[in-house]
Design an enzyme around this catalytic site. Sequence first.
Site, mmCIF file in Angstrom:
data_model
loop_
_atom_site.group_PDB
_atom_site.id
_atom_site.type_symbol
_atom_site.label_atom_id
_atom_site.label_comp_id
_atom_site.label_asym_id
_atom_site.label_seq_id
_atom_site.Cartn_x
_atom_site.Cartn_y
_atom_site.Cartn_z
ATOM 1 N N LYS A 79 0.852 -1.198 0.000
ATOM 2 C CA LYS A 79 0.000 0.000 0.000
ATOM 3 C C LYS A 79 0.883 1.242 0.000
ATOM 4 O O LYS A 79 1.917 1.274 0.676
ATOM 5 C CB LYS A 79 -0.908 -0.029 1.230
ATOM 6 C CG LYS A 79 -1.976 1.061 1.256
ATOM 7 C CD LYS A 79 -2.901 0.891 2.452
ATOM 8 C CE LYS A 79 -3.985 1.943 2.508
ATOM 9 N NZ LYS A 79 -4.897 1.754 3.668
ATOM 10 N N SER A 154 -9.741 1.698 2.618
ATOM 11 C CA SER A 154 -8.864 2.446 1.753
ATOM 12 C C SER A 154 -7.800 1.595 1.055
ATOM 13 O O SER A 154 -7.186 2.056 0.100
ATOM 14 C CB SER A 154 -8.163 3.541 2.544
ATOM 15 O OG SER A 154 -7.362 2.980 3.564
ATOM 16 N N SER A 178 -9.958 -0.568 6.847
ATOM 17 C CA SER A 178 -9.362 -0.418 5.522
ATOM 18 C C SER A 178 -8.630 -1.636 4.967
ATOM 19 O O SER A 178 -8.273 -1.624 3.789
ATOM 20 C CB SER A 178 -8.406 0.767 5.519
ATOM 21 O OG SER A 178 -9.125 1.946 5.316
HETATM 22 N N1 GLN Z 1 -13.122 4.145 5.990
HETATM 23 C C1 GLN Z 1 -12.616 4.585 7.247
HETATM 24 C C2 GLN Z 1 -12.201 6.023 7.138
HETATM 25 O O1 GLN Z 1 -12.444 6.593 6.133
HETATM 26 C C3 GLN Z 1 -11.459 3.725 7.665
HETATM 27 C C4 GLN Z 1 -10.255 4.020 6.884
HETATM 28 C C5 GLN Z 1 -9.070 3.177 7.300
HETATM 29 O O2 GLN Z 1 -9.212 2.154 7.948
HETATM 30 N N2 GLN Z 1 -7.897 3.655 6.961
HETATM 31 O O3 GLN Z 1 -11.651 6.607 8.027
#
Ligand code: GLN
Length: 487
Positions: A79, A154, A178
């Site tokens: 990532k 994400s 994410s």
């Molecule tokens: N979707 C969640 C957010 O937007 C979690 C994102 C993540 O785990 N990095 O914060």
Amino acid sequence: MQLCDLPAHELAKLLRNRKVSAEEICRSVLQRIDEVEKKTKAFITVDGEKALEQARRVDKKLKNGANLPPLAGMPVAIKDNICTKGLRTTCASKILANFVPPYNATVVEKLAAAEAVIIGKTNMDEFAMGSSTENSGFFPTRNPWDYSRVPGGSSGGSAAAVAAGESIYALGSDTGGSIRQPAAFCGVVGMKPTYGAVSRYGLVAFASSLDQIGPLTKDVTDCALVLNVIAGHDPRDSTSVPGERPDYTQFLKEDIRGLRIGIPREYLAEGLDSGVREVLEKACAVLKEAGAEVAETSLPHSAYALPTYYLIAPAEASSNLARYDGVRYGYRAEDVKDVLDMFKKTRSRGFGAEVKRRIMLGTYALSAGYYDAYYLKALQVRTLIKRDFDTAFTKFDVLLSPTSPTPAFLLGEKIDDPLKMYLSDIFTLAINLAGLPAVSVPGGFVDGLPVGVQFIGKPFAEGTLLHVAYAFEKRTEYTSRRPGLGR
Ligand code: GLN
């Protein structure tokens, strides 16, 4: 099936028996990237030459009779918020579009020591803020099972790359879901380890008390193998927990008789897609059939997880992202009057809409007069949420829930409604607030789209999670299915 469609542990066997070379495996992955990357857009950066070089080095060592670690020669995608020395690391943000880290994250050092082959850096929501990878500052990634749908986020690029065979496995980061939600949307296994189990050194910080790096893999065995590589204490991360980590492969056993599995009833409430509910019911039946005791339980403060997360995560983000000011690295606006103007223009042009929204929310929650009402209150509720889990774990060994309330949604479907987007993580956020480990495993299909089920464990019970996930995987065939990719 091509080599790139196989899990790492199967490829490792072929490699050891000299049926294939690391270079052939690498070429198979690169060829798949050539074929489908135009459609998936899973990567921000691919470094095929360097990957082939690493693969050849592994082949040479094997030829010389070296005894290499289990994942030697296996291609991995990383990532783009995990620092790779000499390899661009953008966080999918324009503000870091040209950032080349001068050092490796600890997990990357560990992968290198394990003779991994780094294929490239994967797309994500900008600074990991989002649930669809549409918030990438560059381009959205698409779901390999249906290109009109999002891969989740994400870590959407990592999940899509693994599902499409554009990598054998991947690393993601999970602050509120994410790793798990994109794993569920793309039909792969994704684990968020206990807070402190894996070093965060070199992970670009979003919300430091919630962030954790973890594996995205084709099956549960690979998840254990990757965890073996990345878990462990790191003196460079003061929140990483000291002590030895076990060999996680010892937990890959099929017998789960007597295992106590709790289903939080709050996670079966409104908003849950009926197909996803059926998948969960079937999963319960499979686990009962295998001899586990499955019963309902309660996490009474569940309704507060989302508002609590959306105070704490933005508060930490607003502080963490203060460093992108155009002074030391990243994008800098040039057409400026003075230094204040430079800060303003750099940040307003460099950050996307969702990141700005979070910075404003977080700054507000932390400001004088609001700190007690919002931030402090959120910290207190976080403790209540943690206690709910402590209580449930006095009666159960693991908890089971859907990973996300729906299967992968359409591109554009939720992008204009942040609240709708936030709800996609309704079953994953609380686990980060409580610092617990959880794994999403393919649990079935709804209208041809993969759906994940989530097992949640006590702190440092990754072994128990792998155990139950493996037992589940062996009794279903979902992790062996691959998308058609419209080729
Ligand atoms: N979707 C969640 C957010 O937007 C979690 C994102 C993540 O785990 N990095 O914060």
